[in-house]
Design a protein around this motif. Structure first.
Motif, short mmCIF file in Angstrom:
data_model
loop_
_atom_site.label_atom_id
_atom_site.label_comp_id
_atom_site.label_asym_id
_atom_site.label_seq_id
_atom_site.Cartn_x
_atom_site.Cartn_y
_atom_site.Cartn_z
N VAL A 77 0.87 -1.18 0.00
CA VAL A 77 0.00 0.00 0.00
C VAL A 77 0.90 1.22 0.00
N LEU A 78 0.72 2.11 -0.98
CA LEU A 78 1.52 3.33 -1.06
C LEU A 78 0.81 4.44 -0.29
N CYS A 79 1.51 5.04 0.65
CA CYS A 79 1.00 6.17 1.44
C CYS A 79 1.81 7.40 1.06
N VAL A 80 1.14 8.50 0.75
CA VAL A 80 1.82 9.71 0.30
C VAL A 80 1.46 10.86 1.22
N TYR A 81 2.49 11.58 1.68
CA TYR A 81 2.31 12.67 2.64
C TYR A 81 2.89 13.95 2.06
N THR A 116 10.52 6.99 -1.26
CA THR A 116 11.07 8.13 -1.99
C THR A 116 10.54 9.43 -1.41
N ASP A 117 11.20 10.52 -1.76
CA ASP A 117 10.69 11.85 -1.43
C ASP A 117 11.24 12.83 -2.45
N ILE A 137 7.08 16.17 -0.63
CA ILE A 137 6.21 15.00 -0.71
C ILE A 137 7.03 13.75 -0.40
N GLU A 138 6.51 12.92 0.50
CA GLU A 138 7.14 11.64 0.83
C GLU A 138 6.19 10.51 0.48
N ALA A 139 6.76 9.42 -0.03
CA ALA A 139 5.98 8.21 -0.30
C ALA A 139 6.53 7.09 0.58
N TRP A 140 5.63 6.40 1.24
CA TRP A 140 5.96 5.29 2.12
C TRP A 140 5.19 4.06 1.65
N ALA A 141 5.80 2.90 1.77
CA ALA A 141 5.12 1.65 1.43
C ALA A 141 4.78 0.90 2.72
N ARG A 142 3.53 0.49 2.80
CA ARG A 142 3.13 -0.43 3.87
C ARG A 142 3.16 -1.81 3.22
#
Length: 116
Positions: free
Chosen positions: A55-59, A90-91, A74-79
């Motif tokens: 699941v890609l979470c973007v902040y 990535t950011d 912008i930061e992207a995190w993977a669950r």
């Protein structure tokens, strides 16, 4: 989805970047109180791959506002699938410009000091 993957089963970086652009656009529209367009992306580095099932979470965070533009970090995190472990993948800093109905740059309301 599998159609968004390379031969190793990792999600294409361009797909991840498009999700980040969408999230940044939403933050930009909220900040500018109207339409925005992406004009630049600074120093995007892919740290870890994203796999099918993650699941890609973007902040987002508005870093600065100019007269017609704004920089949004912008930061992207993977669950991770099944383990639910979270990793930053990535950011980058995206620059957006507020535009009017004719596509011409328009003023962005200035950032207010905290507590105002």
């Amino acid at each position: 989805m599998p159609s968004d993957t390379n031969a190793n089963g990792d999600i294409f970086g361009g797909w991840v970047m498009s999700q980040m652009d969408q999230a940044g656009g939403i933050a930009g529209v909220e900040r500018a109180q109207g339409r925005v367009v992406t004009i630049a992306v600074e120093a995007m580095t892919f740290i870890r791959p994203v796999a099918v099932g993650d699941v890609l979470c973007v902040y987002t965070q508005v870093d600065s506002v100019g007269r017609t533009s704004m920089k949004i970090h912008i930061e992207a995190w993977a669950r991770r699938f099944q383990t639910r472990h979270r990793e930053k993948v990535t950011d980058a800093t995206f620059t957006f410009v507020a535009i009017d109905d004719d596509g011409k740059p328009r003023a962005v309301p200035p950032l207010m000091a905290e507590g105002q």
